[in-house]
Write a protein that holds these residues in place. Structure first.
Motif, mmCIF file in Angstrom:
data_model
loop_
_atom_site.group_PDB
_atom_site.id
_atom_site.type_symbol
_atom_site.label_atom_id
_atom_site.label_comp_id
_atom_site.label_asym_id
_atom_site.label_seq_id
_atom_site.Cartn_x
_atom_site.Cartn_y
_atom_site.Cartn_z
ATOM 1 N N LYS A 49 -20.345 -97.874 79.041
ATOM 2 C CA LYS A 49 -21.194 -97.915 80.239
ATOM 3 C C LYS A 49 -22.660 -98.121 79.861
ATOM 4 C CE LYS A 49 -22.206 -96.232 84.670
ATOM 5 N NZ LYS A 49 -23.216 -97.194 85.041
ATOM 6 N N GLU A 50 -23.143 -97.428 78.835
ATOM 7 C CA GLU A 50 -24.526 -97.589 78.392
ATOM 8 C C GLU A 50 -24.780 -99.017 77.922
ATOM 9 O OE1 GLU A 50 -25.723 -93.193 76.733
ATOM 10 O OE2 GLU A 50 -24.491 -94.485 75.483
ATOM 11 N N THR A 51 -23.793 -99.624 77.269
ATOM 12 C CA THR A 51 -23.921 -100.994 76.808
ATOM 13 C C THR A 51 -24.060 -101.941 77.992
ATOM 14 O OG1 THR A 51 -22.632 -100.513 74.823
ATOM 15 C CG2 THR A 51 -22.806 -102.821 75.466
ATOM 16 N N LEU A 52 -23.300 -101.741 79.045
ATOM 17 C CA LEU A 52 -23.348 -102.612 80.216
ATOM 18 C C LEU A 52 -24.624 -102.421 81.032
ATOM 19 C CD1 LEU A 52 -19.665 -102.472 81.494
ATOM 20 C CD2 LEU A 52 -20.763 -104.263 80.145
ATOM 21 N N ASP A 53 -25.259 -101.272 80.934
ATOM 22 C CA ASP A 53 -26.454 -100.978 81.716
ATOM 23 C C ASP A 53 -27.751 -101.290 80.972
ATOM 24 O OD1 ASP A 53 -24.957 -100.117 83.857
ATOM 25 O OD2 ASP A 53 -25.042 -98.012 83.286
ATOM 26 N N ARG A 54 -27.675 -102.027 79.892
ATOM 27 C CA ARG A 54 -28.870 -102.321 79.103
ATOM 28 C C ARG A 54 -29.835 -103.223 79.871
ATOM 29 N NH1 ARG A 54 -27.304 -105.111 73.981
ATOM 30 N NH2 ARG A 54 -25.978 -106.206 75.425
ATOM 31 N N LYS A 55 -31.125 -102.961 79.668
ATOM 32 C CA LYS A 55 -32.157 -103.754 80.341
ATOM 33 C C LYS A 55 -33.287 -104.062 79.375
ATOM 34 C CE LYS A 55 -31.333 -102.422 85.004
ATOM 35 N NZ LYS A 55 -30.551 -101.481 85.495
ATOM 36 N N TYR A 56 -33.934 -105.211 79.617
ATOM 37 C CA TYR A 56 -35.157 -105.538 78.893
ATOM 38 C C TYR A 56 -36.259 -104.613 79.387
ATOM 39 C CZ TYR A 56 -33.015 -109.952 77.389
ATOM 40 O OH TYR A 56 -32.212 -110.900 76.818
ATOM 41 N N PRO A 57 -37.367 -104.480 78.663
ATOM 42 C CA PRO A 57 -38.470 -103.618 79.105
ATOM 43 C C PRO A 57 -39.002 -103.959 80.505
ATOM 44 C CG PRO A 57 -38.784 -104.200 76.809
ATOM 45 C CD PRO A 57 -37.612 -105.008 77.309
ATOM 46 N N ASP A 58 -38.865 -105.227 80.926
ATOM 47 C CA ASP A 58 -39.333 -105.607 82.265
ATOM 48 C C ASP A 58 -38.322 -105.286 83.363
ATOM 49 O OD1 ASP A 58 -37.371 -107.567 82.090
ATOM 50 O OD2 ASP A 58 -38.772 -109.250 82.063
ATOM 51 N N GLY A 59 -37.190 -104.672 83.008
ATOM 52 C CA GLY A 59 -36.189 -104.269 83.984
ATOM 53 C C GLY A 59 -35.074 -105.271 84.208
ATOM 54 N N THR A 60 -35.185 -106.468 83.648
ATOM 55 C CA THR A 60 -34.143 -107.487 83.781
ATOM 56 C C THR A 60 -32.923 -107.060 82.981
ATOM 57 O OG1 THR A 60 -35.842 -109.200 83.938
ATOM 58 C CG2 THR A 60 -33.618 -109.929 83.409
ATOM 59 N N LYS A 61 -31.747 -107.231 83.572
ATOM 60 C CA LYS A 61 -30.500 -106.845 82.910
ATOM 61 C C LYS A 61 -30.233 -107.746 81.704
ATOM 62 C CE LYS A 61 -25.603 -105.984 83.972
ATOM 63 N NZ LYS A 61 -25.275 -105.895 82.612
ATOM 64 N N ILE A 62 -29.832 -107.151 80.605
ATOM 65 C CA ILE A 62 -29.414 -107.891 79.418
ATOM 66 C C ILE A 62 -27.969 -108.321 79.649
ATOM 67 C CG2 ILE A 62 -28.883 -107.711 76.950
ATOM 68 C CD1 ILE A 62 -31.233 -105.731 76.737
ATOM 69 N N PRO A 63 -27.653 -109.607 79.452
ATOM 70 C CA PRO A 63 -26.278 -110.069 79.677
ATOM 71 C C PRO A 63 -25.248 -109.241 78.912
ATOM 72 C CG PRO A 63 -27.727 -111.942 79.350
ATOM 73 C CD PRO A 63 -28.530 -110.707 79.026
ATOM 74 N N ASP A 64 -24.147 -108.934 79.579
ATOM 75 C CA ASP A 64 -23.090 -108.115 78.984
ATOM 76 C C ASP A 64 -22.473 -108.767 77.747
ATOM 77 O OD1 ASP A 64 -23.487 -106.293 81.023
ATOM 78 O OD2 ASP A 64 -21.782 -107.002 82.213
ATOM 79 N N LYS A 65 -22.547 -110.091 77.647
ATOM 80 C CA LYS A 65 -21.957 -110.800 76.511
ATOM 81 C C LYS A 65 -22.687 -110.521 75.196
ATOM 82 C CE LYS A 65 -20.188 -114.728 79.118
ATOM 83 N NZ LYS A 65 -20.213 -116.199 79.229
ATOM 84 N N LEU A 66 -23.937 -110.097 75.275
ATOM 85 C CA LEU A 66 -24.715 -109.858 74.062
ATOM 86 C C LEU A 66 -24.307 -108.544 73.406
ATOM 87 C CD1 LEU A 66 -28.161 -111.121 75.353
ATOM 88 C CD2 LEU A 66 -26.602 -112.266 73.775
ATOM 89 N N PRO A 67 -24.320 -108.492 72.067
ATOM 90 C CA PRO A 67 -23.840 -107.302 71.363
ATOM 91 C C PRO A 67 -24.765 -106.100 71.541
ATOM 92 C CG PRO A 67 -24.898 -108.775 69.830
ATOM 93 C CD PRO A 67 -24.834 -109.509 71.148
ATOM 94 N N PRO A 68 -24.234 -104.903 71.352
ATOM 95 C CA PRO A 68 -25.050 -103.691 71.483
ATOM 96 C C PRO A 68 -26.261 -103.681 70.556
ATOM 97 C CG PRO A 68 -22.736 -103.107 71.407
ATOM 98 C CD PRO A 68 -22.828 -104.583 71.111
ATOM 99 N N ALA A 69 -26.176 -104.341 69.406
ATOM 100 C CA ALA A 69 -27.289 -104.350 68.459
ATOM 101 C C ALA A 69 -28.368 -105.386 68.800
ATOM 102 C CB ALA A 69 -26.765 -104.609 67.043
ATOM 103 N N TYR A 70 -28.170 -106.193 69.825
ATOM 104 C CA TYR A 70 -29.195 -107.154 70.260
ATOM 105 C C TYR A 70 -30.432 -106.361 70.672
ATOM 106 C CZ TYR A 70 -31.400 -110.577 73.432
ATOM 107 O OH TYR A 70 -32.276 -111.414 74.080
ATOM 108 N N SER A 71 -31.580 -106.676 70.040
ATOM 109 C CA SER A 71 -32.779 -105.864 70.243
ATOM 110 C C SER A 71 -34.040 -106.668 69.918
ATOM 111 C CB SER A 71 -32.706 -104.624 69.364
ATOM 112 O OG SER A 71 -32.639 -105.003 68.002
ATOM 113 N N PRO A 72 -35.220 -106.095 70.203
ATOM 114 C CA PRO A 72 -36.453 -106.798 69.855
ATOM 115 C C PRO A 72 -36.518 -107.057 68.344
ATOM 116 C CG PRO A 72 -36.944 -104.971 71.324
ATOM 117 C CD PRO A 72 -35.497 -104.827 70.903
ATOM 118 N N ALA A 73 -36.928 -108.255 67.978
ATOM 119 C CA ALA A 73 -37.038 -108.604 66.563
ATOM 120 C C ALA A 73 -38.189 -107.843 65.925
ATOM 121 C CB ALA A 73 -37.241 -110.101 66.416
ATOM 122 N N LYS A 74 -37.967 -107.345 64.723
ATOM 123 C CA LYS A 74 -39.009 -106.610 63.998
ATOM 124 C C LYS A 74 -39.445 -107.358 62.749
ATOM 125 C CE LYS A 74 -37.862 -102.037 65.659
ATOM 126 N NZ LYS A 74 -36.684 -102.052 66.446
#
Length: 70
Positions: free
Chosen positions: A5-30
């Protein structure tokens, strides 16, 4: 580890939903690897061919691939 459920509810900092197809580790590049310089990234559409989803150019995932020289 995040729940399904937490994976499906992921959002970018601006509140836009992150597509469910993207992996849980998809994150801001460092580092120097990001979607914008990945071989699977389509610049015109901000689309990832690996995950079949729209992505943000300054984010990344562990499936990053080197852009092949043409």
């Amino acid at each position: 580890m995040k729940t399904f459920k937490e994976t499906l509810d992921r959002k970018y900092p601006d509140g836009t939903k992150i597509p469910d197809k993207l992996p849980p580790a998809y994150s801001p590049a460092k580092g120097d690897k990001n979607c914008a310089n990945c071989g699977a990234y389509v610049t015109a559409t901000k689309y990832c061919k690996t995950w079949d989803a729209e992505v943000r150019p300054t984010w990344w995932c562990k499936k990053w691939v080197k852009i092949e020289d043409k």
